[in-house]
Write a protein that holds these residues in place. Structure first.
Motif, PDB file in Angstrom:
ATOM      1  N   ALA A  13       0.826  -1.219   0.000  1.00 36.80           N
ATOM      2  CA  ALA A  13       0.000   0.000   0.000  1.00 36.80           C
ATOM      3  C   ALA A  13       0.860   1.269   0.000  1.00 36.80           C
ATOM      4  CB  ALA A  13      -0.933  -0.017   1.205  1.00 36.80           C
ATOM      5  N   GLY A  14       2.092   1.136   0.468  1.00 35.58           N
ATOM      6  CA  GLY A  14       2.975   2.295   0.564  1.00 35.58           C
ATOM      7  C   GLY A  14       3.312   2.917  -0.785  1.00 35.58           C
ATOM      8  N   VAL A  15       3.235   2.136  -1.865  1.00 33.54           N
ATOM      9  CA  VAL A  15       3.651   2.694  -3.162  1.00 33.54           C
ATOM     10  C   VAL A  15       2.754   3.869  -3.568  1.00 33.54           C
ATOM     11  CG1 VAL A  15       4.699   0.549  -4.046  1.00 33.54           C
ATOM     12  CG2 VAL A  15       2.334   1.090  -4.625  1.00 33.54           C
ATOM     13  N   TYR A  16       1.493   3.835  -3.121  1.00 29.92           N
ATOM     14  CA  TYR A  16       0.595   4.938  -3.497  1.00 29.92           C
ATOM     15  C   TYR A  16       1.078   6.269  -2.914  1.00 29.92           C
ATOM     16  CZ  TYR A  16      -2.410   1.192  -5.013  1.00 29.92           C
ATOM     17  OH  TYR A  16      -2.893   0.095  -5.653  1.00 29.92           O
ATOM     18  N   LEU A  17       1.774   6.175  -1.793  1.00 30.89           N
ATOM     19  CA  LEU A  17       2.190   7.398  -1.112  1.00 30.89           C
ATOM     20  C   LEU A  17       3.496   7.953  -1.671  1.00 30.89           C
ATOM     21  CD1 LEU A  17       1.116   6.288   2.450  1.00 30.89           C
ATOM     22  CD2 LEU A  17      -0.106   7.841   0.924  1.00 30.89           C
ATOM     23  N   GLU A  18       3.967   7.335  -2.751  1.00 25.79           N
ATOM     24  CA  GLU A  18       5.135   7.911  -3.416  1.00 25.79           C
ATOM     25  C   GLU A  18       4.747   9.128  -4.265  1.00 25.79           C
ATOM     26  OE1 GLU A  18       7.045   4.419  -5.033  1.00 25.79           O
ATOM     27  OE2 GLU A  18       7.515   3.815  -2.960  1.00 25.79           O
ATOM     28  N   CYS A  19       3.435   9.329  -4.401  1.00 26.87           N
ATOM     29  CA  CYS A  19       2.940  10.531  -5.088  1.00 26.87           C
ATOM     30  C   CYS A  19       2.945  11.685  -4.088  1.00 26.87           C
ATOM     31  CB  CYS A  19       1.514  10.271  -5.581  1.00 26.87           C
ATOM     32  SG  CYS A  19       0.629  11.726  -6.114  1.00 26.87           S
ATOM     33  N   VAL A  20       3.958  12.547  -4.157  1.00 21.74           N
ATOM     34  CA  VAL A  20       4.012  13.683  -3.224  1.00 21.74           C
ATOM     35  C   VAL A  20       4.219  14.995  -3.983  1.00 21.74           C
ATOM     36  CG1 VAL A  20       4.791  12.475  -1.135  1.00 21.74           C
ATOM     37  CG2 VAL A  20       6.480  13.249  -2.793  1.00 21.74           C
ATOM     38  N   LYS A  74     -16.703   2.929   6.798  1.00 19.60           N
ATOM     39  CA  LYS A  74     -16.058   4.155   6.332  1.00 19.60           C
ATOM     40  C   LYS A  74     -14.787   4.362   7.131  1.00 19.60           C
ATOM     41  CE  LYS A  74     -20.269   6.820   5.857  1.00 19.60           C
ATOM     42  NZ  LYS A  74     -20.976   7.828   6.628  1.00 19.60           N
ATOM     43  N   ALA A  75     -13.801   4.916   6.439  1.00 21.90           N
ATOM     44  CA  ALA A  75     -12.568   5.290   7.126  1.00 21.90           C
ATOM     45  C   ALA A  75     -12.400   6.800   7.034  1.00 21.90           C
ATOM     46  CB  ALA A  75     -11.381   4.595   6.477  1.00 21.90           C
ATOM     47  N   HIS A  76     -11.883   7.378   8.089  1.00 22.08           N
ATOM     48  CA  HIS A  76     -11.542   8.799   8.119  1.00 22.08           C
ATOM     49  C   HIS A  76     -10.038   8.872   8.376  1.00 22.08           C
ATOM     50  CE1 HIS A  76     -15.851   9.162   8.681  1.00 22.08           C
ATOM     51  NE2 HIS A  76     -15.768   8.458   9.788  1.00 22.08           N
ATOM     52  N   VAL A  77      -9.345   9.565   7.492  1.00 24.56           N
ATOM     53  CA  VAL A  77      -7.886   9.584   7.570  1.00 24.56           C
ATOM     54  C   VAL A  77      -7.397  11.024   7.625  1.00 24.56           C
ATOM     55  CG1 VAL A  77      -5.752   8.937   6.375  1.00 24.56           C
ATOM     56  CG2 VAL A  77      -7.762   7.444   6.219  1.00 24.56           C
ATOM     57  N   ALA A  78      -6.545  11.317   8.596  1.00 24.32           N
ATOM     58  CA  ALA A  78      -5.989  12.674   8.707  1.00 24.32           C
ATOM     59  C   ALA A  78      -4.484  12.602   8.906  1.00 24.32           C
ATOM     60  CB  ALA A  78      -6.616  13.400   9.897  1.00 24.32           C
ATOM     61  N   LEU A 102      -4.713   8.581  -0.339  1.00 23.40           N
ATOM     62  CA  LEU A 102      -5.106   8.135   1.000  1.00 23.40           C
ATOM     63  C   LEU A 102      -6.242   7.120   0.886  1.00 23.40           C
ATOM     64  CD1 LEU A 102      -4.906  11.608   2.756  1.00 23.40           C
ATOM     65  CD2 LEU A 102      -3.268   9.730   2.960  1.00 23.40           C
ATOM     66  N   ALA A 103      -7.177   7.384  -0.043  1.00 20.90           N
ATOM     67  CA  ALA A 103      -8.267   6.423  -0.268  1.00 20.90           C
ATOM     68  C   ALA A 103      -7.731   5.130  -0.884  1.00 20.90           C
ATOM     69  CB  ALA A 103      -9.334   7.062  -1.161  1.00 20.90           C
ATOM     70  N   ARG A 104      -6.717   5.255  -1.733  1.00 29.76           N
ATOM     71  CA  ARG A 104      -6.117   4.043  -2.332  1.00 29.76           C
ATOM     72  C   ARG A 104      -5.433   3.176  -1.279  1.00 29.76           C
ATOM     73  NH1 ARG A 104      -6.287   3.446  -7.665  1.00 29.76           N
ATOM     74  NH2 ARG A 104      -6.763   5.313  -8.881  1.00 29.76           N
ATOM     75  N   THR A 135      -7.061  -0.596  10.678  1.00 33.84           N
ATOM     76  CA  THR A 135      -6.905   0.766  11.202  1.00 33.84           C
ATOM     77  C   THR A 135      -5.429   1.083  11.454  1.00 33.84           C
ATOM     78  OG1 THR A 135      -9.013   0.365  12.315  1.00 33.84           O
ATOM     79  CG2 THR A 135      -7.781   2.328  13.003  1.00 33.84           C
ATOM     80  N   ARG A 136      -4.755   0.161  12.115  1.00 34.00           N
ATOM     81  CA  ARG A 136      -3.347   0.371  12.478  1.00 34.00           C
ATOM     82  C   ARG A 136      -2.464   0.426  11.232  1.00 34.00           C
ATOM     83  NH1 ARG A 136       0.053  -3.560  12.950  1.00 34.00           N
ATOM     84  NH2 ARG A 136      -1.472  -5.185  13.403  1.00 34.00           N
ATOM     85  N   GLU A 137      -2.724  -0.472  10.290  1.00 35.76           N
ATOM     86  CA  GLU A 137      -1.857  -0.512   9.103  1.00 35.76           C
ATOM     87  C   GLU A 137      -1.986   0.749   8.254  1.00 35.76           C
ATOM     88  OE1 GLU A 137      -1.371  -5.350   8.501  1.00 35.76           O
ATOM     89  OE2 GLU A 137      -2.565  -4.245   7.038  1.00 35.76           O
ATOM     90  N   ILE A 138      -3.194   1.308   8.190  1.00 40.06           N
ATOM     91  CA  ILE A 138      -3.371   2.558   7.440  1.00 40.06           C
ATOM     92  C   ILE A 138      -2.514   3.649   8.092  1.00 40.06           C
ATOM     93  CG2 ILE A 138      -5.007   4.377   6.779  1.00 40.06           C
ATOM     94  CD1 ILE A 138      -7.224   2.154   6.827  1.00 40.06           C
TER      95      ILE A 138
END
Ligand SMILES: Nc1nc2c(ncn2[C@@H]2O[C@H](COP(=O)(O)OP(=O)(O)OP(=O)(O)O)[C@@H](O)[C@H]2O)c(=O)[nH]1
Ligand SMILES: [Zn+2]
Length: 188
Positions: free
Chosen positions: A51-58, A88-92, A106-108, A124-127
């Motif tokens: 899942a971390g690869v999605y966060l390479e978009c910065v 539903k998830a809420h992410v901040a 974040l949704a990905r 929850t923890r892994e997100i």
């Protein structure tokens, strides 16, 4: 990371149909093992992903305030019963170092981590942990609310009951004020 073995799933589903006394050859069922195999490949596709690869978009942006993506719908699968839990998830997060990620990413992340046999607590923890690791922000908060079909359609049979889990890291853990701001933003 292992790819889903669809042939094995087809075989297993055929055995389940036989075990419940059904005729796997009847018209409505003859393609079911194949359908279920394709469905499992889809709903467990997160197993083959990081899942971390999605966060390479910065993007470079000097924003040091809270960013919240709320009401992200997800379908996951309870690892105890292999039935869905839905919610539903809420992410901040609060960025650091002038680095923000794409909002859809974040949704990905939620989607990818949900598409595995899961426990709500682990989801929850892994997100939270993957966002901390990849973006190195000042803090992360995740709230997940879900209905577990294993508690609704079977067993204790309590449809409508919801489980709420949270994970807070960094500033969200240290500061009650930051947590309160997050909670007020996801309420509205
Ligand atoms: N902590 C946690 N428990 C879960 C989750 N999903 C399902 N469970 C629980 O896992 C437990 C499994 O309990 P068992 O006694 O092994 O299974 P069971 O006999 O089918 O239990 P019942 O659901 O009570 O009928 C149940 O209490 C479920 O409610 C989850 O995401 N987190
Ligand atoms: Zn369950």
């Amino acid at each position: 990371m292992q790819l889903i073995e669809q042939a094995k799933i087809r075989e297993a589903v055929l055995m389940i149909l036989e075990a419940i006394g059904e005729d796997p050859e009847r018209e409505g069922l003859k393609d079911t093992p194949d359908r279920v195999a394709r469905m499992y490949a889809e709903i467990f596709s997160g197993l083959a992903e990081d899942a971390g690869v999605y966060l390479e978009c910065v993007f470079t942006e000097e924003h040091e305030e809270m960013i919240v993506v709320k009401d992200i719908p997800f379908y996951s699968t309870c690892e105890h019963h292999l039935v869905p839990f839905i919610g539903k998830a809420h992410v901040a997060y609060i960025p650091a170092g002038g680095k923000v990620t794409g909002l859809s990413k974040l949704a990905r992340v939620v989607e990818s981590i949900a598409r595995r046999p899961q426990l709500q607590e682990r989801l929850t923890r892994e997100i939270a942990d993957v966002i901390m690791k990849k973006l190195n922000p000042q803090g992360v908060a995740v709230v997940v609310e879900a209905e577990h079909l294993c508690m609704s359609m079977r067993g204790i049979k309590k449809p409508g009951s919801k489980t709420v889990t949270s994970a807070v890291r960094g500033l969200f853990r240290k500061s009650a004020k930051t947590r309160a701001e997050f909670l007020s933003l996801i309420k509205t």
